[in-house]
Design a protein around this motif. Structure first.
Motif, short mmCIF file in Angstrom:
data_model
loop_
_atom_site.label_atom_id
_atom_site.label_comp_id
_atom_site.label_asym_id
_atom_site.label_seq_id
_atom_site.Cartn_x
_atom_site.Cartn_y
_atom_site.Cartn_z
N ILE A 208 42.94 46.17 54.32
CA ILE A 208 43.73 44.95 54.10
C ILE A 208 44.65 45.24 52.93
N ILE A 209 45.94 45.12 53.15
CA ILE A 209 46.89 45.28 52.04
C ILE A 209 47.20 43.87 51.52
N TYR A 210 46.92 43.67 50.25
CA TYR A 210 47.10 42.34 49.63
C TYR A 210 48.21 42.46 48.60
N ASP A 211 49.27 41.68 48.77
CA ASP A 211 50.39 41.78 47.82
C ASP A 211 51.27 40.54 47.97
N ARG A 212 52.41 40.56 47.33
CA ARG A 212 53.36 39.46 47.44
C ARG A 212 54.08 39.54 48.80
N PRO A 213 54.53 38.39 49.32
CA PRO A 213 55.10 38.39 50.69
C PRO A 213 56.26 39.36 50.88
N GLU A 214 57.18 39.45 49.93
CA GLU A 214 58.34 40.34 50.11
C GLU A 214 57.92 41.81 50.09
N GLY A 227 51.04 55.68 61.90
CA GLY A 227 50.18 55.58 63.08
C GLY A 227 48.84 54.90 62.83
N VAL A 228 48.76 54.04 61.81
CA VAL A 228 47.47 53.38 61.54
C VAL A 228 47.59 51.85 61.54
N ALA A 229 48.72 51.35 62.03
CA ALA A 229 49.02 49.91 61.93
C ALA A 229 47.93 49.05 62.55
N GLU A 230 47.33 49.54 63.64
CA GLU A 230 46.33 48.69 64.33
C GLU A 230 45.06 48.49 63.51
N ARG A 231 44.87 49.30 62.47
CA ARG A 231 43.69 49.11 61.61
C ARG A 231 44.07 48.48 60.26
N MET A 232 45.30 47.97 60.19
CA MET A 232 45.76 47.36 58.93
C MET A 232 45.97 45.86 59.09
N GLU A 233 45.64 45.14 58.03
CA GLU A 233 45.90 43.69 57.97
C GLU A 233 46.71 43.46 56.69
N PHE A 234 47.50 42.41 56.70
CA PHE A 234 48.36 42.15 55.53
C PHE A 234 48.13 40.72 55.06
N VAL A 235 47.76 40.58 53.81
CA VAL A 235 47.47 39.24 53.28
C VAL A 235 48.33 39.03 52.04
N SER A 236 49.11 37.95 52.05
CA SER A 236 49.93 37.68 50.86
C SER A 236 49.24 36.65 49.99
N GLY A 237 49.41 36.82 48.69
CA GLY A 237 48.80 35.86 47.77
C GLY A 237 49.07 36.26 46.33
#
Ligand code: SAM
Length: 350
Positions: A208-214, A227-237
């Protein structure tokens, strides 16, 4: 074809970083001589806190300045907390001495870099932090104008860090044992390159990559390219104000804590520990000053860079270990990666 985040550079770029950061030696030394008359004020040894008050600096700028001067061999600190001159500064940096070179160094007094450093030291505020035009680089919290909220600036700053991350990430992935890692939460993950290298090494790992939305627009693209996008999630906060995702058993703080002052570091570590399950791990990947806070010089100068750009500085293993231990972690010995960096792993008890 996907990019490879695990291949290492054939040559070590560390000297390029050291040359690049050399300007901070000029700026701190000149500020100490010309603006603060620090050597003159130390004709006799003085308690460190008394000297700090005499020069009118807050603790963070004072630590950054004196750490660098100690690393240069110009100041020494004894066990009682008294600062004194070394034979080198005694002979060459005390006004009036036959071999005094302070006026020579003072030729740099009006250079823009020195003036800016003096301003930062006196105000204890990062460049751009009060400036609606630029905004502070790399940091976001309520009350600070942040470049990370602007699409173009966030992309530019985030991609600039990719240059360093691509060199270091293969070393982190090689040395960080994530055999039992299920989900890695990369707080302030930026490009996400460190997580991406770990995802390439551990095929069952998720991140899970957690960072600012931009900022998150960048690792979304990186995930596809590697080639790893399917195992990545993105959470902004906002890692200080919002609750952290609770489904990770490993949390990575890579080059995060050095952006913040001591109270924020302690708070963030405590929040991470709360978000981890029993047996979870907090990994602090960063640069490290030695425990005496008198070197190495290259890290002391990088600390000055961090100081001018952010609300932080470089810290020692002892400082990080204290904060991690007080939050209930058992801290393992530091493991080095590349470009003066390394990581500490703290294990949350069952
Ligand atoms: C110095 S960069 C580190 C990036 C990456 N981890 C690395 O090692 O290269 C700091 C990151 O923290 C993020 N950040 C700063 N303040 C934040 C906040 N309050 N909440 C979430 N992310 C934040 C920034 O947007 C930036 O991507």
């Amino acid at each position: 074809m996907n990019y490879d985040a695990l291949s290492r550079p054939a040559t070590d770029p560390v000297t390029i970083f050291e040359h690049f950061r050399g300007n901070y030696a000029t700026e701190l030394l000149t500020a100490a001589i010309v603006e603060f008359q620090l050597f003159d004020k130390l004709r006799t040894p003085k308690n460190s806190d008394q000297l700090r008050q005499e020069v009118g600096l807050k603790p963070r700028p004072f630590v950054v300045l004196t750490t660098a001067l100690r690393a240069m061999g110009l100041l020494q600190l004894d066990t009682r907390g008294d600062l004194s001159l070394t034979p080198l500064s005694q002979e060459h940096l005390l006004p009036g001495g036959n071999f005094f070179v302070g006026d020579y160094v003072g030729l740099a007094a009006q250079s823009p870099g020195v003036r800016a450093m003096i301003e930062r030291l006196k105000t204890n505020r990062p460049a751009g932090g009060e400036d609606k035009k630029d905004g502070a680089a790399f940091i976001f919290r309520e009350g600070v104008e942040s470049a990370m909220e602007d699409e173009q600036k966030a992309r530019h700053l985030t991609l600039a860090l990719a240059g360093r991350a691509k060199n270091v990430a293969p070393h982190l992935a090689a040395k960080l044992d994530l055999t039992h890692g299920e989900t890695l939460l990369d707080i302030g993950g930026g490009t996400g390159i460190y997580s991406i290298a770990c995802l390439q090494k551990y095929p069952r790992l998720k991140a899970i990559i957690y960072d600012r939305p931009e900022v998150l627009k960048v690792p979304r693209e990186m995930g596809q390219s590697y080639g790893v996008a399917e195992r990545m999630e993105f959470v902004s906060g906002d890692m200080f104000a919002d609750s952290l995702p609770l489904n990770a058993n490993v949390i990575l703080l890579s080059n995060i804590l050095h952006d913040w002052d001591v109270p924020e570091c302690r708070r963030l570590i405590a929040n991470c520990v709360k978000a981890l399950p029993p047996n979870g791990q907090l990994v602090v990947h960063d640069v490290f000053l030695n425990d005496a806070l008198d070197g190495p010089l290259a890290v002391a100068l990088y600390s000055a860079a961090l100081f001018t750009m952010t609300e932080g500085r470089a810290y020692s293993v002892q400082e990080y270990t204290q904060w991690m231990t007080e939050s209930g972690l058992r801290v393992k010995p530091k493991i080095d990666t590349l470009i003066h960096a390394g990581f500490l792993t703290g294990l949350k008890s069952l």
